[in-house]
Design a protein around this motif. Structure first.
Motif, PDB file in Angstrom:
ATOM      1  N   ALA A 126       3.752 -17.774  -2.850  1.00 54.36           N
ATOM      2  CA  ALA A 126       4.609 -16.796  -3.533  1.00 54.36           C
ATOM      3  C   ALA A 126       4.308 -15.363  -3.100  1.00 54.36           C
ATOM      4  CB  ALA A 126       4.452 -16.938  -5.047  1.00 54.36           C
ATOM      5  N   VAL A 127       3.097 -15.098  -2.659  1.00 56.08           N
ATOM      6  CA  VAL A 127       2.720 -13.715  -2.308  1.00 56.08           C
ATOM      7  C   VAL A 127       2.402 -13.532  -0.819  1.00 56.08           C
ATOM      8  CG1 VAL A 127       1.910 -12.992  -4.574  1.00 56.08           C
ATOM      9  CG2 VAL A 127       0.347 -14.201  -3.045  1.00 56.08           C
ATOM     10  N   ALA A 128       2.275 -14.641  -0.078  1.00 50.08           N
ATOM     11  CA  ALA A 128       1.943 -14.544   1.349  1.00 50.08           C
ATOM     12  C   ALA A 128       3.020 -13.727   2.059  1.00 50.08           C
ATOM     13  CB  ALA A 128       1.852 -15.943   1.952  1.00 50.08           C
ATOM     14  N   SER A 129       2.621 -12.934   3.015  1.00 55.34           N
ATOM     15  CA  SER A 129       3.534 -12.162   3.880  1.00 55.34           C
ATOM     16  C   SER A 129       4.239 -11.000   3.186  1.00 55.34           C
ATOM     17  CB  SER A 129       4.632 -13.043   4.492  1.00 55.34           C
ATOM     18  OG  SER A 129       4.065 -14.165   5.069  1.00 55.34           O
ATOM     19  N   ALA A 130       3.982 -10.775   1.891  1.00 55.80           N
ATOM     20  CA  ALA A 130       4.715  -9.710   1.189  1.00 55.80           C
ATOM     21  C   ALA A 130       4.131  -8.329   1.455  1.00 55.80           C
ATOM     22  CB  ALA A 130       4.726  -9.987  -0.309  1.00 55.80           C
ATOM     23  N   TYR A 131       2.901  -8.247   1.900  1.00 54.11           N
ATOM     24  CA  TYR A 131       2.248  -6.946   2.024  1.00 54.11           C
ATOM     25  C   TYR A 131       1.754  -6.685   3.445  1.00 54.11           C
ATOM     26  CZ  TYR A 131       3.035  -6.134  -2.821  1.00 54.11           C
ATOM     27  OH  TYR A 131       3.666  -5.913  -4.020  1.00 54.11           O
ATOM     28  N   GLY A 132       2.698  -6.762   4.397  1.00 53.18           N
ATOM     29  CA  GLY A 132       2.387  -6.468   5.789  1.00 53.18           C
ATOM     30  C   GLY A 132       3.025  -5.160   6.216  1.00 53.18           C
ATOM     31  N   ILE A 133       2.636  -4.697   7.405  1.00 54.56           N
ATOM     32  CA  ILE A 133       3.265  -3.493   7.955  1.00 54.56           C
ATOM     33  C   ILE A 133       3.743  -3.765   9.376  1.00 54.56           C
ATOM     34  CG2 ILE A 133       2.044  -1.792   6.542  1.00 54.56           C
ATOM     35  CD1 ILE A 133       0.198  -1.312   8.988  1.00 54.56           C
ATOM     36  N   ASP A 134       4.857  -3.094   9.720  1.00 52.95           N
ATOM     37  CA  ASP A 134       5.317  -3.130  11.105  1.00 52.95           C
ATOM     38  C   ASP A 134       5.466  -1.690  11.606  1.00 52.95           C
ATOM     39  OD1 ASP A 134       7.750  -2.128  10.224  1.00 52.95           O
ATOM     40  OD2 ASP A 134       8.641  -4.125  10.060  1.00 52.95           O
ATOM     41  N   ARG A 135       5.819  -1.572  12.861  1.00 53.36           N
ATOM     42  CA  ARG A 135       5.808  -0.270  13.504  1.00 53.36           C
ATOM     43  C   ARG A 135       6.818   0.694  12.882  1.00 53.36           C
ATOM     44  NH1 ARG A 135       4.324   0.189  19.873  1.00 53.36           N
ATOM     45  NH2 ARG A 135       4.717   2.417  20.006  1.00 53.36           N
ATOM     46  N   SER A 136       7.968   0.158  12.492  1.00 55.20           N
ATOM     47  CA  SER A 136       9.007   1.055  11.951  1.00 55.20           C
ATOM     48  C   SER A 136       8.569   1.673  10.629  1.00 55.20           C
ATOM     49  CB  SER A 136      10.327   0.304  11.784  1.00 55.20           C
ATOM     50  OG  SER A 136      10.180  -0.682  10.785  1.00 55.20           O
ATOM     51  N   MET A 137       7.780   0.944   9.835  1.00 51.41           N
ATOM     52  CA  MET A 137       7.308   1.506   8.554  1.00 51.41           C
ATOM     53  C   MET A 137       6.424   2.718   8.778  1.00 51.41           C
ATOM     54  SD  MET A 137       6.434  -2.126   6.768  1.00 51.41           S
ATOM     55  CE  MET A 137       5.741  -1.517   5.244  1.00 51.41           C
TER      56      MET A 137
ATOM     57  N   VAL B 205      -3.786 -12.258   9.663  1.00 48.90           N
ATOM     58  CA  VAL B 205      -2.875 -13.375   9.899  1.00 48.90           C
ATOM     59  C   VAL B 205      -1.556 -12.774  10.386  1.00 48.90           C
ATOM     60  CG1 VAL B 205      -1.785 -15.423   8.941  1.00 48.90           C
ATOM     61  CG2 VAL B 205      -4.050 -14.748   8.161  1.00 48.90           C
ATOM     62  N   ASP B 206      -0.782 -12.206   9.466  1.00 48.75           N
ATOM     63  CA  ASP B 206       0.460 -11.558   9.895  1.00 48.75           C
ATOM     64  C   ASP B 206       0.679 -10.238   9.172  1.00 48.75           C
ATOM     65  OD1 ASP B 206       0.944 -12.446   7.396  1.00 48.75           O
ATOM     66  OD2 ASP B 206       2.628 -13.750   7.882  1.00 48.75           O
ATOM     67  N   GLU B 207      -0.399  -9.657   8.619  1.00 49.50           N
ATOM     68  CA  GLU B 207      -0.227  -8.430   7.824  1.00 49.50           C
ATOM     69  C   GLU B 207       0.016  -7.209   8.689  1.00 49.50           C
ATOM     70  OE1 GLU B 207      -2.676 -11.315   7.086  1.00 49.50           O
ATOM     71  OE2 GLU B 207      -3.900  -9.640   7.724  1.00 49.50           O
TER      72      GLU B 207
END
Ligand code: CP
Length: 296
Positions: A234-245, A262-264
């Protein structure tokens, strides 16, 4: 003997002494002052950075490791208790580095032995030596004075977060915690921050606070600590960042992560000046050299 159990035990002067000493070890010195020292490695949970950087640190100081190896290859599989294990290995080594899934394990172990016990992560508890290298990295980049830091992800189970948050109360830092409500800081950690008079805000979204930050410390959602896999999903992957952010961030924002990720953090950030997490991991060696030099 001094044990290293939580970051709460560090004063500002203690921290600065280790970081200053670490700077001396930032380049190979050829100074092998601990030739006779043996460091016991007791890792009851997986590790890449902590274990290998402790090993690099003691070897660069001229000493060596005694590695218990994996739980599967030790007599732990025959039912030996942690207390008995550490009482035996203290007779072989000059200090013990312990990682264990149970919160409080290092403190318990320290009550059975006379050699220094270094907590290398106790369940969802603390990871104080990670904090020392985090502070070293922050000091190199944003600086530790007048710091505004965002700490994001799994604040409930993230032991690196608990230790870092407590240590930052020694400095003039504003701490913004960003997480889903279900993974907010444990009440006892929040209590310690309030007791110390720390400037703390808690958020569920990064966007509103990102432009203010000097450092964004991203963490992995600690899947192995969730009692229920559905709660994790339910919470996995919700708090990552990418370059555009990061377009909304300060030009000199330092993005940190204790790793493994992992993928944050989108790997596209690795090539930007924001990325400091690999340097951060490398700082584990000089910082742990400084710590071992003072303990042994
Ligand atoms: N940061 C950290 O503790 O990494 P390892 O789990 O690989 O030791």
């Amino acid at each position: 003997h001094d044990h290293v159990l939580t970051a709460k035990q560090f004063s500002r002067a203690d921290i600065e002494a280790v970081l200053d000493r670490a700077a001396d070890f930032d380049r190979p010195t050829g100074d092998t002052r601990h030739t006779d020292s043996l460091l016991g490695l007791l890792f009851f949970e997986p590790s890449t950075r902590t274990k290998m950087s402790f090993e690099a640190a003691i070897k660069r100081l001229g000493g060596d490791v005694l590695d218990m190896g994996s739980v599967d290859s030790s007599s732990v599989t025959k039912g030996e208790s942690l207390a008995d294990t550490v009482r035996v290995i203290e007779g072989y080594a000059d200090a013990l580095v312990l990682r264990h899934p149970q919160q409080g394990a290092a403190k318990m172990a320290s009550e059975f032995v006379d050699v220094p016990v270094i907590n290398a992560g106790d369940g969802a508890g603390h990871h104080p030596t990670q904090t020392l290298l985090d502070l070293y990295s922050i000091r190199e980049n944003a600086g530790l004075d007048d710091l505004t830091i965002g700490i994001m992800g799994d604040l409930k189970y993230g032991r690196t977060v608990h230790s870092l948050a407590q240590a930052l109360t020694n400095f003039d830092a504003t701490q913004h915690f960003v997480s889903p409500e279900s993974l907010a800081l444990p009440p006892e950690v929040r209590y310690d921050l309030d007791e110390a008079g720390a400037a703390v805000e808690e958020h569920t979204e990064l966007a509103g606070v990102l432009p203010e930050l000097d450092v964004l410390y991203v963490t992995r959602i600690q899947r192995e600590r969730f009692p229920d896999e559905n709660e994790y999903r339910a919470v996995a992957s919700a708090y990552g960042i990418d370059r555009s952010m990061l377009e909304d961030a300060k030009d000199d924002l330092s993005v940190m992560h204790p790793l493994p990720r992992v993928d944050e953090i989108d790997p596209a950030i690795d090539d930007t000046d924001h990325a400091t997490y690999f340097d951060q991991a490398h700082n584990g060696v000089p910082v742990r050299m400084a710590l071992l030099d003072s303990l042994l």
